[in-house]
Design a protein around this motif. Structure first.
Motif, PDB file in Angstrom:
ATOM      1  N   ARG A 638      88.154  12.274  60.821  1.00 19.25           N
ATOM      2  CA  ARG A 638      88.198  11.043  60.015  1.00 19.25           C
ATOM      3  C   ARG A 638      88.597  11.348  58.584  1.00 19.25           C
ATOM      4  NH1 ARG A 638      83.870   9.284  63.225  1.00 19.25           N
ATOM      5  NH2 ARG A 638      82.278  10.154  61.856  1.00 19.25           N
ATOM      6  N   ARG A 639      88.073  12.452  58.065  1.00 18.99           N
ATOM      7  CA  ARG A 639      88.395  12.808  56.678  1.00 18.99           C
ATOM      8  C   ARG A 639      89.888  13.077  56.530  1.00 18.99           C
ATOM      9  NH1 ARG A 639      85.879  17.782  53.019  1.00 18.99           N
ATOM     10  NH2 ARG A 639      87.285  17.479  51.259  1.00 18.99           N
ATOM     11  N   LEU A 640      90.457  13.841  57.471  1.00 16.57           N
ATOM     12  CA  LEU A 640      91.890  14.114  57.406  1.00 16.57           C
ATOM     13  C   LEU A 640      92.698  12.827  57.511  1.00 16.57           C
ATOM     14  CD1 LEU A 640      92.112  17.317  59.657  1.00 16.57           C
ATOM     15  CD2 LEU A 640      92.380  17.188  57.168  1.00 16.57           C
ATOM     16  N   TRP A 641      92.262  11.931  58.403  1.00 11.95           N
ATOM     17  CA  TRP A 641      92.972  10.660  58.589  1.00 11.95           C
ATOM     18  C   TRP A 641      92.900   9.805  57.330  1.00 11.95           C
ATOM     19  CZ3 TRP A 641      91.537   5.437  58.842  1.00 11.95           C
ATOM     20  CH2 TRP A 641      92.485   4.584  59.395  1.00 11.95           C
ATOM     21  N   ILE A 642      91.737   9.768  56.679  1.00  9.86           N
ATOM     22  CA  ILE A 642      91.579   8.986  55.452  1.00  9.86           C
ATOM     23  C   ILE A 642      92.435   9.563  54.332  1.00  9.86           C
ATOM     24  CG2 ILE A 642      89.933   8.365  53.638  1.00  9.86           C
ATOM     25  CD1 ILE A 642      87.808   8.148  55.858  1.00  9.86           C
ATOM     26  N   GLU A 643      92.505  10.900  54.244  1.00 10.63           N
ATOM     27  CA  GLU A 643      93.337  11.522  53.207  1.00 10.63           C
ATOM     28  C   GLU A 643      94.814  11.201  53.414  1.00 10.63           C
ATOM     29  OE1 GLU A 643      92.291  15.607  53.497  1.00 10.63           O
ATOM     30  OE2 GLU A 643      90.552  15.438  52.165  1.00 10.63           O
ATOM     31  N   GLU A 644      95.210  11.087  54.684  1.00 14.10           N
ATOM     32  CA  GLU A 644      96.613  10.801  54.978  1.00 14.10           C
ATOM     33  C   GLU A 644      96.943   9.320  54.810  1.00 14.10           C
ATOM     34  OE1 GLU A 644      99.722  10.931  58.772  1.00 14.10           O
ATOM     35  OE2 GLU A 644      97.741  11.846  58.945  1.00 14.10           O
ATOM     36  N   LYS A 645      96.019   8.434  55.217  1.00 10.56           N
ATOM     37  CA  LYS A 645      96.293   7.003  55.242  1.00 10.56           C
ATOM     38  C   LYS A 645      95.597   6.218  54.133  1.00 10.56           C
ATOM     39  CE  LYS A 645      98.359   7.364  59.331  1.00 10.56           C
ATOM     40  NZ  LYS A 645      99.795   7.101  59.561  1.00 10.56           N
ATOM     41  N   GLY A 646      94.777   6.892  53.319  1.00 13.86           N
ATOM     42  CA  GLY A 646      93.959   6.167  52.343  1.00 13.86           C
ATOM     43  C   GLY A 646      94.752   5.344  51.355  1.00 13.86           C
ATOM     44  N   ASN A 647      95.983   5.750  51.061  1.00 10.78           N
ATOM     45  CA  ASN A 647      96.792   5.005  50.091  1.00 10.78           C
ATOM     46  C   ASN A 647      97.223   3.643  50.621  1.00 10.78           C
ATOM     47  OD1 ASN A 647      98.513   6.544  51.935  1.00 10.78           O
ATOM     48  ND2 ASN A 647     100.218   5.710  50.767  1.00 10.78           N
ATOM     49  N   LEU A 648      97.070   3.419  51.934  1.00 12.04           N
ATOM     50  CA  LEU A 648      97.459   2.135  52.520  1.00 12.04           C
ATOM     51  C   LEU A 648      96.341   1.110  52.480  1.00 12.04           C
ATOM     52  CD1 LEU A 648      99.327   3.450  55.695  1.00 12.04           C
ATOM     53  CD2 LEU A 648     100.306   2.825  53.482  1.00 12.04           C
ATOM     54  N   ALA A 649      95.138   1.565  52.134  1.00 12.05           N
ATOM     55  CA  ALA A 649      93.982   0.658  52.170  1.00 12.05           C
ATOM     56  C   ALA A 649      94.039  -0.340  51.028  1.00 12.05           C
ATOM     57  CB  ALA A 649      92.685   1.458  52.097  1.00 12.05           C
TER      58      ALA A 649
END
Length: 653
Positions: A638-649
């Motif tokens: 989840r952490r890796l996914w958030i780091e990759e996609k967090g800018n879209l939130a």
């Protein structure tokens, strides 16, 4: 190893880059038809405005498509503020077009399908090459783009007669953005034929360069001729009911020219044909204009039946009794249409319900009372439908009468038992549940309030689910037992055709949505696959606008910041004084009155209800995604996914 998250991690997408990064947000990506349709719609808008008589589409052997019209031609001069040719701005800027300033005649089009101003710029962004030719002011102008960028600036290549005007756009879609490059020819033909139907006297031509086939449509008869051809083999109960009505100058509610044109047919058997359009844009998913047509037809037929004492004692007519055997073609004109998404499949403008229903009701009332025999036939058809519905519901009730579990005490049930009509709202919180109970239609809407956040059930065995009171109540209320993806689930005991998740329009509400979606995906997957699960979308903002001229005090609801900003921009263009409006933000559903909740979230004619399905992911991919998001041992993923996609939130802070 995770990379650092600092100022340089933030990337700003410019120009057409957002379209290329996320094409699915702007268009369909299964094939290029929609980006071609954007060009066709622009030509149709010229015809709708009365400046174009011929539209031709050519499918080239190399995969390119050319759309040509004899309208006024896109303006080729410099924009007074941007300092660049207008033709260039239209194809390279997401929010540039002639469809924004509609009040007072400032814009190029009073009525058009384009609203977001991202149409042909998306076409350009997703094409390897686009060639624009404009005939205007006695000259031929050309311009060439590649991958959305100008490669040959706008220039004059020759002189033409002053009377020759128009626009030609040749497009070669980029294969990297689409699943398949083959255009669905049947859908393309239907689209072009419908343009001809909706634009009487305009000739629309489709040429297949590879085969030499040419199809041409021109309808002087308009909608009725179109529907008459489609229903040629279907015996009609009564003659076609056709009409049109548009708002005149001095209308207190609607802008001049807003209204609808329609043709309606009733048949006792056979398939129904239903097509609707808004400003020439097909709306296959329907929307508020279709809701207005249904409401107008129902009100007129019900009023006729009551006036002439045709209703048997104990029989109650519902809109579907009148509408179930209806075929129609509806073409609405709406000044500033609000669509669901850029691909414009469904109209969301709430005013369209009142606009269409008012005009249709008055016209049908006059028609029914002028054709008494036909009016009686329609009333009798609706009564037969109502009686059949009542008998079916009684059979269902009898089958369920034995062995039914005791329903949860906090469930406020509905009166109807027909799963084709009933729906239950799983509502966040007791206070919101109270408003929903008072605001609902008790005939077919049930309310089940939920306390707090539901258990994360992704890794809970189904045999232990009922230890959680909320999950137990949900299962008993809907009438379906928990099951796995490979189990034979019994949906015959389903008590509601729609199970709707209703939570606040904030981050906490989104969290509750995810927990409930997790529950249904893991333990009620057959319910999801059968299309019974929905998300209700309450508004985040209410905007009150003071009276202006003949326009009375108005109120609007907006789902999010984007809709709010678009509405404020529209109000400014209408001449409403800056900051004269008041903006209220709902902290939660509990703050909304029953009437507000009904108008925005519960009323089937005006609400926004999204059906839950698997989208672009299949079942296995969706389960993998939920395992990563909801699994207890997946924190590192989840952490890796958030780091990759967090800018879209879109963070609500």
């Amino acid at each position: 190893m995770a990379t650092a998250y600092n100022e340089s991690s933030i990337r700003v997408l410019k120009g057409l880059e957002p379209v290329r990064q996320r094409p699915g947000m702007y268009t369909r990506t299964d094939n290029p038809l929609h980006i071609i349709q954007e060009v066709i719609d622009n030509a149709a808008d010229e015809a709708l405005a009365g400046f174009c008589q011929d539209i031709s589409v050519t499918l080239h052997a190399d995969g390119g498509v050319t759309v040509q019209d004899n309208g006024r031609g896109i303006p080729v001069g410099l924009h007074p503020e941007e300092g660049a040719p207008v033709a260039e701005l239209v194809f390279t800027r997401l929010h540039a077009g002639g469809k924004f300033d509609k009040q007072g005649g400032a814009g190029a089009y009073a009525f058009s399908g384009g609203l977001h101003g991202v149409g042909v710029s998306v076409t350009n962004a997703l094409s390897t090459r686009l060639v624009l030719t404009v005939f205007r002011d006695g000259a031929e102008h050309t311009m060439t783009f590649a991958d959305g960028d100008v490669v040959k600036p706008l220039s004059v290549v020759g002189a033409v007669p002053k009377k020759k005007t128009g626009t030609t756009v040749s497009v070669w879609p980029n294969p990297k953005y689409f699943d398949a490059m083959t255009l669905p020819l049947a859908e393309m033909s239907h689209l072009l034929r419908s343009k001809a139907v909706l634009l009487p006297g305009v000739t629309v031509t489709l040429t297949h360069e590879k085969t030499g086939d040419v199809q041409q449509w021109c309808y002087a008869g308009g909608l009725q001729g179109y529907l008459q051809d489609a229903l040629a083999d279907t015996p009609l109960l009564v003659p076609f009911f056709a009409g049109e009505q548009f708002a005149l100058a001095g209308d207190d509610v609607f802008a001049v020219g807003e209204g609808a044109q329609w043709v309606v047919a009733w048949a006792e058997e056979g398939a129904t044909i239903r097509e609707s359009y808004v400003n020439l844009i097909p709306t296959p998913a329907g929307g508020t204009h279709e809701s207005g047509l249904r409401e107008g037809l129902f009100s007129a037929v019900k009023g006729f039946a009551e006036l002439h004492s045709l209703l048997p004692k104990g029989t109650k007519l519902l809109p579907e009794d009148v509408f179930s055997r209806v075929s129609f073609v509806l073409s609405a004109k709406v000044l500033d249409p609000q669509f669901q998404g850029q691909i414009k499949e469904r109209l969301n403008s709430r005013d369209a319900v009142k606009l269409v229903s008012g005009f249709v009701k008055s016209a049908l009332e006059l028609w029914l009372n002028s054709h008494m025999d036909d009016g009686r036939k329609l009333a009798e058809l609706a009564i037969r439908q109502a009686q059949a519905r009542t008998r079916a519901a009684q059979k269902v009730e009898k089958r369920r009468s034995s062995g039914v579990a005791v329903l949860p005490g906090k469930l406020t049930d509905c009166e109807a038992t027909d799963v084709n009509r009933t729906e239950v709202f799983l509502v966040e919180g007791d206070s919101a549940g109270g408003s929903a109970k008072m605001g609902r239609d008790k005939n077919f809407q049930a309310i089940l309030p939920l306390r707090g956040k539901v258990l994360n059930s992704w890794e809970v065995d189904k045999d232990r689910l009922f230890a959680n009171n909320e999950i137990h109540d949900i299962a008993v209320a809907i009438g379906v037992d928990p099951h796995g993806a490979n189990d034979d689930a019994d949906l015959t005991q389903l008590r509601y055709g729609r199970v709707c998740i209703l939570s606040d329009a904030d981050v906490d509400g989104s969290h509750i949505q995810v927990l409930l979606l997790t529950l249904f995906l893991k333990h009620f997957p057959k319910l999801v696959q059968a299309g019974h699960l929905y998300l209700a979308r309450p508004p985040l903002f209410r905007i009150d606008v003071p009276a202006l001229g003949k326009r009375p005090l108005r109120k609007f609801y907006c789902l999010d910041e984007g809709e709010k900003d678009a509405l404020l921009d529209k109000l400014r263009k209408e001449g409403v004084k800056e900051d004269s409006w008041s903006i209220g933000r709902f902290k939660g559903l509990g703050e909304m009155s029953p009437q507000q909740l009904w108008e925005t979230t519960l009323n089937p004619d005006t609400r926004r209800l999204l059906r839950v399905d698997y989208g672009s992911l299949n079942v296995d991919e969706t389960n993998q995604m939920f395992s990563m998001l909801m699994g207890k041992g997946e924190a590192s993923q989840r952490r890796l996914w958030i780091e990759e996609k967090g800018n879209l939130a879109q963070v609500d802070i």
